[in-house]
Design a protein around this motif. Structure first.
Motif, short mmCIF file in Angstrom:
data_model
loop_
_atom_site.label_atom_id
_atom_site.label_comp_id
_atom_site.label_asym_id
_atom_site.label_seq_id
_atom_site.Cartn_x
_atom_site.Cartn_y
_atom_site.Cartn_z
N TRP A 154 8.88 4.63 -1.05
CA TRP A 154 8.19 5.62 -0.43
C TRP A 154 7.22 6.11 -1.53
O TRP A 154 6.99 7.60 -1.38
CB TRP A 154 9.09 6.66 0.50
N SER A 155 6.61 5.44 -2.28
CA SER A 155 5.79 6.11 -3.74
C SER A 155 4.67 6.98 -3.06
O SER A 155 3.91 6.70 -2.24
CB SER A 155 5.27 4.86 -4.19
N ARG A 156 4.68 8.10 -3.69
CA ARG A 156 3.55 9.12 -3.51
C ARG A 156 2.32 8.60 -4.20
O ARG A 156 1.21 8.77 -3.81
CB ARG A 156 4.09 10.56 -3.88
N VAL A 157 2.56 7.79 -5.58
CA VAL A 157 1.50 7.61 -6.14
C VAL A 157 0.92 6.56 -5.48
O VAL A 157 -0.55 6.28 -5.41
CB VAL A 157 1.83 6.85 -7.64
N ARG A 158 1.21 5.40 -4.80
CA ARG A 158 0.77 4.55 -3.97
C ARG A 158 0.05 4.99 -2.83
O ARG A 158 -1.01 4.45 -2.60
CB ARG A 158 1.97 3.75 -3.34
N GLN A 159 0.61 6.12 -2.32
CA GLN A 159 -0.40 6.77 -1.22
C GLN A 159 -1.67 7.16 -1.65
O GLN A 159 -2.54 6.96 -0.85
CB GLN A 159 0.32 8.12 -0.72
N THR A 160 -1.89 7.50 -2.80
CA THR A 160 -3.18 7.78 -3.47
C THR A 160 -4.04 6.54 -3.75
O THR A 160 -5.17 6.51 -3.52
CB THR A 160 -3.02 8.57 -4.85
N LEU A 161 -3.20 5.62 -4.34
CA LEU A 161 -4.25 4.39 -4.50
C LEU A 161 -4.29 3.35 -3.58
O LEU A 161 -5.31 2.67 -3.46
CB LEU A 161 -3.00 3.63 -5.85
N THR A 162 -3.41 3.22 -2.58
CA THR A 162 -3.49 2.32 -1.81
C THR A 162 -3.62 2.79 -0.09
O THR A 162 -4.05 2.15 0.80
CB THR A 162 -2.43 0.90 -1.74
N GLY A 163 -2.67 3.88 -0.06
CA GLY A 163 -2.47 4.54 1.50
C GLY A 163 -1.56 3.59 2.30
O GLY A 163 -1.31 3.89 3.18
N VAL A 164 -0.89 2.51 1.72
CA VAL A 164 -0.37 1.50 2.51
C VAL A 164 1.32 2.08 2.35
O VAL A 164 1.80 2.46 1.35
CB VAL A 164 -0.12 0.13 1.83
#
Length: 362
Positions: A154-164
């Motif tokens: 549930w990566s918060r960093v991923r939410q910024t990078l891809t939103g997936v």
């Protein structure tokens, strides 16, 4: 290069930090949990000779890993769910150490011990991410040359990078455990053997895995709609057991013993995965590794790839002319590898629940 931030103190993030420090680079790992012992670290892992063990060598920790590893844990057994008969029993040959087992908690502890004191900043929840900047739950912010998202499913960093966000796979695991199995549950210990035992039919499986210190973890695996457990209280052990026994009705009594004779309760682990392919446009100041980059079904490859991701990224950062070139080099290798592996794991998840008793967890 000034500093590197890693979000998440899992295996991949810690391996990355270890190799960065071996090269004299400044790194801080931010972990929202209060301490290393805040929660259990899960079961056993098999570290593969061409991925996870490569990473341990790069990190200078291979010999220490070997001291803790269990080559005998490579044993694979398949049992008929209706008769309880052994259908397959593959015992590793002497000297076979391509994928020895190690408890996840032991491996994480080994990595933590290898870092400089203070490398992990515990109890630091990340509330906002932007390229090269983190904001924290305590109101503080900090800037870095690079923010690495190693913060899991549930990566918060991923939410910024891809939103997936991960999607439910349609498959659920319910975990249970047996303590001191050889003494307290000798029949179930014998069924399990020294490694992994599987039995399955009609879209349902029981998987038991030997851990260190006589502990066995077992998983009831089955297809189910996402809300199947909405009315089931997992704190009510009797209710969960009754649900599972009804679901596995007709299976041999010896195998249903895993559901009867647990120590403690049941843990619900619905499987979520990232869509395949999951990739992103290169963004200076941000990148991902491990489950944050390629969350897959738990078929024996996730930890291996996380470790390899972390050590490859760290090596690139230590050797490339710039941070951006390092990240580009890392992503150019990691993304194709993870996409191909994720495709194989998607197929493997359904093989796990096929009626082919010789189709085992990797």
């Amino acid at each position: 290069m000034n500093s590197i931030a890693i979000a998440g103190a899992g295996l991949g993030g810690l391996a990355c930090a270890r190799v960065l420090q071996l090269h004299g680079l400044d790194v801080t790992v931010f972990e929202q949990e209060a301490s290393a012992g805040a929660r259990g670290q899960g079961g056993t892992l098999d570290l593969h000779g061409d991925t996870g063990q490569v990473a341990m060598r790069t990190a200078g920790l291979y010999e220490r890993f070997r001291e803790l590893a269990r080559p005998e844990g490579q044993q694979m057994r398949a049992l008929d769910p209706l008769s309880g008969d052994v259908v397959m029993d593959e015992v590793p040959a002497e000297g076979d150490d391509f994928r020895p087992e190690i408890d996840r908690g032991q491996l994480r502890g080994l990595l933590l011990e290898s870092l400089k004191p203070g490398t992990v900043s515990w109890g630091r929840s990340i509330t906002e991410v932007s390229p090269s900047r983190l904001s924290f739950g305590d109101g503080g912010t900090a800037d870095f040359d690079l923010v690495i998202g190693a913060d899991g499913a549930w990566s918060r960093v991923r939410q910024t990078l891809t939103g997936v966000r991960p999607e439910y796979s349609g498959v659920t695991f319910v975990e249970l455990g047996l303590d001191d199995a050889d003494r307290c549950h000798p029949h179930l210990a014998a069924l399990t053997g020294q490694g992994t035992m599987m039995t399955k039919i009609d879209g349902k499986a029981l998987v038991a895995q030997r851990n260190s210190n006589g502990h066995i973890r077992c998983y009831a695996v089955f297809y189910a709609p996402e809300g199947w457990a909405a009315d089931l209280d997992f704190a009510d052990t009797a209710a969960v057991r009754a649900n599972l026994l009804e679901r596995f009705a007709g299976w041999h009594p010896s195998l249903l013993g895993f559901l009867h004779d647990l120590d403690g309760g049941f843990t619900h682990r619905p499987l979520h995965v990232l869509p395949v392919p999951h990739a992103w446009t290169h963004t200076p100041g941000l990148t991902l590794l491990g489950d944050a980059a390629h969350l897959m079904p738990p078929l024996g490859v996730g930890a291996n790839l996380a470790l390899l991701d972390g050590t490859e990224l760290a090596t690139a950062l230590a050797t490339a002319p710039s941070v951006d070139e390092a990240v580009r080099t890392y992503e150019a290798g990691m993304l194709p590898r993870s996409i191909e592996t994720a495709k194989a794991c998607a197929t493997g998840l359904h093989d796990l629940l096929s009626d082919d008793l010789r189709s085992m967890v990797a």
